[in-house]
Design an enzyme around this catalytic site. Structure first.
Site, PDB file in Angstrom:
ATOM      1  N   ASP A 179      -1.390   4.488   3.790  1.00  0.00           N
ATOM      2  CA  ASP A 179      -0.974   3.185   4.294  1.00  0.00           C
ATOM      3  C   ASP A 179      -1.088   3.207   5.821  1.00  0.00           C
ATOM      4  O   ASP A 179      -0.391   3.962   6.490  1.00  0.00           O
ATOM      5  CB  ASP A 179       0.486   2.944   3.851  1.00  0.00           C
ATOM      6  CG  ASP A 179       0.997   1.576   4.269  1.00  0.00           C
ATOM      7  OD1 ASP A 179       0.208   0.791   4.825  1.00  0.00           O
ATOM      8  OD2 ASP A 179       2.192   1.307   4.046  1.00  0.00           O
ATOM      9  N   ASP A 216      -5.300  -2.518   4.436  1.00  0.00           N
ATOM     10  CA  ASP A 216      -4.828  -1.306   5.122  1.00  0.00           C
ATOM     11  C   ASP A 216      -4.183  -0.278   4.195  1.00  0.00           C
ATOM     12  O   ASP A 216      -3.457   0.590   4.643  1.00  0.00           O
ATOM     13  CB  ASP A 216      -3.880  -1.675   6.267  1.00  0.00           C
ATOM     14  CG  ASP A 216      -2.526  -2.146   5.750  1.00  0.00           C
ATOM     15  OD1 ASP A 216      -2.481  -2.690   4.639  1.00  0.00           O
ATOM     16  OD2 ASP A 216      -1.525  -1.962   6.450  1.00  0.00           O
ATOM     17  N   GLU A 217      -4.429  -0.386   2.902  1.00  0.00           N
ATOM     18  CA  GLU A 217      -3.832   0.564   1.966  1.00  0.00           C
ATOM     19  C   GLU A 217      -4.839   0.978   0.908  1.00  0.00           C
ATOM     20  O   GLU A 217      -5.611   0.147   0.422  1.00  0.00           O
ATOM     21  CB  GLU A 217      -2.692  -0.109   1.184  1.00  0.00           C
ATOM     22  CG  GLU A 217      -1.385  -0.223   1.890  1.00  0.00           C
ATOM     23  CD  GLU A 217      -0.442  -1.075   1.051  1.00  0.00           C
ATOM     24  OE1 GLU A 217       0.160  -0.550   0.112  1.00  0.00           O
ATOM     25  OE2 GLU A 217      -0.348  -2.280   1.334  1.00  0.00           O
TER      26      GLU A 217
END
Ligand SMILES: [Mg+2]
Length: 439
Positions: A14, A109-110
């Site tokens: 993350d 973003d993960e």
């Protein structure tokens, strides 16, 4: 029967304060400063990402620019820049793709990684991920930080990566599971909100460890199926696998267009919407999916455009509406009909600057037809054959376009929209992020 306790090796990566960190990476003068990335630069514009420095001062995602200025007067604001973030994501993910063949791009973003088989144990996996994090800092940008979690399931891997921010690294296995759970608040895990928390506290459950040790039968009496899943998840039983892009159906498919003024002047708004619907519909048919819901967004000239990541949705400035179809559909006639109905409800000839159509609740076709109860069987059959006819016409039109190009055959309603709304790559949360250095 209970599912077995997972012995897989799953990681969750993350990126921390992602959009703000990317901005700080791209512009050294912003580094170390409280920075808010806004949907648009206006006192009512919302902060969609706050830098680590800004979070420390109390800036939160969702505040308006005016509110965050009050809390941290020294804050700097920039407007969000989706292409920049997508470009960085593709470089970060390409490093992750070197660890395993099974990477799920969960959001911009993960990512989840299934490392089972590629590494002997969590320690070896941790070493590989540390190295990946080092490479992200060295090859993509030193200002990019991420929290990493390793665990036997997706749920626990996400819990692990949330455990420490920024720059955390947490491994959860059967040996330390209870210890970690005893340190977490009930609301720290995905899915438990204030309402469920209150009900748990009434039965004397205050920590996640107490929840794990509570008899599953009692939990099921309280929460039904949800109680069962929650209990299993806390015990490290696996329900959701890591899904690569090929296995994951998109959540929505759509097309949007910033409409030039001439379109309204020339009376072609409906034609452009029809074109957008046809383009998105064709992509959906190519993927063999049907839409359960059609939504349309109209932005009006003279208003601010709220560009959220990936898809311009002027929610507060334009109008949007959706319609659930009585049956999931993919043919042009149903989709265009629904989109145009929605537009007619929302638009009375104003100057339009933005149009978007989105199909969601996507499902693969089922062989069953839902028969409307109020119709006689014969009328239902007529209806089905009409649907079937529309479906085959749509498919035939797609075949002609495959062969002779998009303009070879058009719906009458599209006339006049030639040249507007050119095709482009559609994206889900992270679709359109190309992975470099693969194959
Ligand atoms: Mg993040």
């Amino acid at each position: 029967m209970l599912p077995p306790v997972s012995n897989k090796l799953i990681a969750h990566v993350d990126m921390n304060s992602y959009f703000a960190s990317v901005e700080q990476q791209a512009n050294p003068t912003l580094r170390g400063k409280p920075l808010g990335v806004c949907a648009y630069l206006h006192k009512h514009g919302c902060v969609i990402a706050a830098s680590i420095e800004a979070k420390k001062l109390g800036m939160k995602v969702g505040m308006t620019m005016a509110e965050s200025r009050k809390i941290c007067p020294s804050a700097v604001f920039v407007q969000n820049d989706p292409p920049k973030y997508r470009a960085v994501t593709s470089r970060v993910f390409s490093i992750l793709h070197e660890l395993t063949d099974r990477v799920e791009h969960y959001s911009i973003d993960e990512a989840f990684l299934d490392l089972t088989g590629w590494y002997r144990d969590p320690a070896e996996a941790a070493w590989a991920l540390m190295r990946a994090r080092w490479r992200i800092a060295n090859e993509v940008g030193e200002w990019l930080r991420c929290s990493i979690g390793i665990a036997p399931t997706r749920f626990l891997a996400k819990t692990a990566s949330d455990f420490e921010k920024p720059n955390g690294f947490t491994v959860i296995d059967q040996d330390n599971l209870d210890e970690i759970l005893s340190q977490l608040d009930l609301e720290d895990v995905c899915g438990i909100g204030p309402r469920i928390r209150r009900r748990l506290e009434r039965t004397g459950i205050r920590t996640l460890l107490e929840l794990k040790r509570y008899p599953v039968a009692n939990l099921m009496r309280l929460f039904g199926k949800y109680g069962f899943f929650l209990w299993c998840k806390l015990h490290g039983m696996e329900f959701e696998k890591v899904q690569t892009a090929e296995e994951l159906p998109p959540k929505s498919i759509g097309h949007s267009y910033c409409v030039p003024d001439r379109v309204t002047r020339e009376g072609k708004v409906m034609a452009v919407l029809t074109r957008l619907t046809e383009r998105a519909g064709r992509r959906m048919r190519q993927q063999g999916l049907l839409a359960g819901t059609v939504s349309v967004v109209v932005g009006f000239r003279g208003m601010f455009q709220n560009k959220t990541i990936g898809f311009s949705t002027p929610i507060s400035d334009g109008v949007s509406d959706f319609l659930h179809l009585s049956e999931p559909a993919q043919d042009s006639f149903t989709l265009v009909g629904a989109a145009c109905d929605l537009l007619r409800e929302m638009w009375q000839g104003e100057r339009v600057n933005f149009l978007a159509v989105t199909f969601s609740n996507l499902t693969p076709p089922s062989q069953q037809h839902r028969l409307p109860l109020s119709h006689s069987l014969i009328r239902a059959n007529e209806r089905i054959s009409k649907t079937e006819r529309q479906k085959s016409i749509s498919n035939a039109v797609d075949l002609v376009r495959d062969r002779y190009g998009d303009e070879a055959i058009m719906l009458g309603a599209m006339f006049g929209s030639e040249g507007e709304a050119p095709d482009r790559i559609g994206f889900r949360k992270t679709e359109g992020v190309e992975i470099l250095s693969q194959n």
